[in-house]
Design an enzyme around this catalytic site. Structure first.
Site, PDB file in Angstrom:
ATOM      1  CG  ASP A 179      -1.788  -1.202   1.333  1.00  0.00           C
ATOM      2  OD1 ASP A 179      -3.017  -1.038   1.364  1.00  0.00           O
ATOM      3  OD2 ASP A 179      -1.253  -2.326   1.403  1.00  0.00           O
ATOM      4  CD  GLU A 187      -6.897   0.604  -0.245  1.00  0.00           C
ATOM      5  OE1 GLU A 187      -8.043   0.608  -0.715  1.00  0.00           O
ATOM      6  OE2 GLU A 187      -6.636   0.289   0.919  1.00  0.00           O
ATOM      7  CG  ASN A 188      -4.420   3.632   1.596  1.00  0.00           C
ATOM      8  OD1 ASN A 188      -5.560   3.998   1.832  1.00  0.00           O
ATOM      9  ND2 ASN A 188      -3.991   2.421   1.895  1.00  0.00           N
ATOM     10  CG  HIS A 192      -9.306   3.332   1.712  1.00  0.00           C
ATOM     11  ND1 HIS A 192      -9.999   4.168   2.557  1.00  0.00           N
ATOM     12  CD2 HIS A 192      -8.661   2.431   2.501  1.00  0.00           C
ATOM     13  CE1 HIS A 192      -9.783   3.810   3.817  1.00  0.00           C
ATOM     14  NE2 HIS A 192      -8.976   2.757   3.807  1.00  0.00           N
ATOM     15  CG  HIS A 236      -6.958  -4.406  -0.055  1.00  0.00           C
ATOM     16  ND1 HIS A 236      -5.702  -3.824  -0.033  1.00  0.00           N
ATOM     17  CD2 HIS A 236      -7.768  -3.561   0.637  1.00  0.00           C
ATOM     18  CE1 HIS A 236      -5.757  -2.693   0.629  1.00  0.00           C
ATOM     19  NE2 HIS A 236      -7.001  -2.513   1.066  1.00  0.00           N
ATOM     20  CG  HIS A 261      -6.760  -4.026   4.387  1.00  0.00           C
ATOM     21  ND1 HIS A 261      -7.331  -2.810   4.054  1.00  0.00           N
ATOM     22  CD2 HIS A 261      -7.404  -4.442   5.517  1.00  0.00           C
ATOM     23  CE1 HIS A 261      -8.279  -2.517   4.932  1.00  0.00           C
ATOM     24  NE2 HIS A 261      -8.338  -3.474   5.824  1.00  0.00           N
ATOM     25  CG  HIS A 296      -1.115   0.048   5.887  1.00  0.00           C
ATOM     26  ND1 HIS A 296      -1.170   1.429   5.868  1.00  0.00           N
ATOM     27  CD2 HIS A 296      -1.987  -0.364   4.932  1.00  0.00           C
ATOM     28  CE1 HIS A 296      -2.030   1.829   4.951  1.00  0.00           C
ATOM     29  NE2 HIS A 296      -2.549   0.743   4.379  1.00  0.00           N
TER      30      HIS A 296
END
Length: 287
Positions: free
Chosen positions: A8, A39-40, A68, A151, A176, A178
């Protein structure tokens, strides 16, 4: 062929460390193909077309997403225009975006897709296990190898997905949480697997967010904004080597740059400026 799978990407610190170091990492490690969960990447929540183009410009070949996906309101109108990005394949089919990618690199066709787990996800998703079998069946005649970004919140879901696709997908990696896991391995039937790649972003925080704000919420329970942290950026992921003849993984290794406990090396721009200053000082001394 060598694949680099990146966890991520969180906010500007995650984008910038890729900008500064991914081109050299590709060269130093002989990386042929890079897939990253983006996605982040836009302000710590969601992604935009500009952010996707930014990641691509500095060496990301394929971008996957997670729960997200719709956090940036403009994105639903942009997603179909981004050629190297796919949405989770198990969200309702009415959603825009590609459910998988097929990208050719060095005469090898690489299929990439992502799936959402069913625990603590922000958006509705169908059964990831049934979707995994369906997408792999659809991809098997279109590409040489298949890569899944799962994820998911729970390790049990991730390990079960690895077992389900063992021998069907070349690589199954989790995202997901992290936090990188230490279980990178080749499964019984040949799939390269790791439960979670970890986060590419600022580690002087809590999962990429300001640690003081998160701690205060844990202490008093009141909601507050969690700004993206800024310090100690790292790239987390794994490197998978694929045999060109058999199209099977021969190795998988966790990748963390720089390693925890080691400082970030100078960026190419910092090196350039230092060399420029040194040349100016030498010229001034000669005069």
């Amino acid at each position: 062929m060598k694949l680099l799978c990146i966890g991520d990407v969180v906010g500007k610190p995650g984008r910038d460390i890729l900008r500064d170091f991914l081109p050299q990492i590709r060269q130093d490690f002989g990386i042929d193909f890079v897939v990253a969960n983006g996605e982040n990447s836009a302000g710590g929540s969601g992604i935009t077309r500009n952010m996707a183009e930014y990641l691509t410009r500095f060496g990301v070949d394929a971008i996957t997403l997670g729960d997200h996906i719709w956090d940036q309101r403009c994105f639903e109108g942009e997603i179909d225009s981004i050629e190297n990005l796919c949405r989770p394949a198990n969200i309702p089919p009415e959603n825009p975006g590609k459910k998988y990618l097929v990208i050719e690199k060095n005469s090898m066709k690489i299929g990439v897709f992502s799936l959402l787990g069913q625990t603590l996800m922000k958006i509705k998703a169908d059964c990831p296990f049934r979707a995994a079998v369906s997408v792999c069946e659809e991809l098997k005649d279109k590409c040489d190898i298949i890569i899944l970004d799962f994820h998911s919140e729970t390790s049990s879901e991730k390990v079960s997905m690895g077992n389900l696709l063992d021998g069907k997908a070349a690589v199954v990696f989790g995202t997901h949480t992290h936090i990188p896991t230490a279980d990178a391995r080749i499964l019984e039937n040949g799939t390269a697997y790791i439960s979670d790649l970890g986060m590419t972003g600022p580690w002087d925080g809590c999962l990429g967010r300001d640690k003081n704000a998160v701690l205060q919420k844990f202490m008093d329970g009141r909601p507050r904004a969690f700004k993206v942290a800024e310090k100690d950026p790292r790239i987390c992921g794994c490197i998978v080597e694929i045999d060109d003849a058999s199209k099977k993984p021969v190795s998988i290794e966790q990748f963390i740059f720089p390693k925890f406990g080691e400082p970030l090396p100078p960026t190419p721009e910092e090196i350039r400026l230092a060399q420029k200053r040194l040349a100016e000082e030498q010229a001034e001394a000669q005069n």
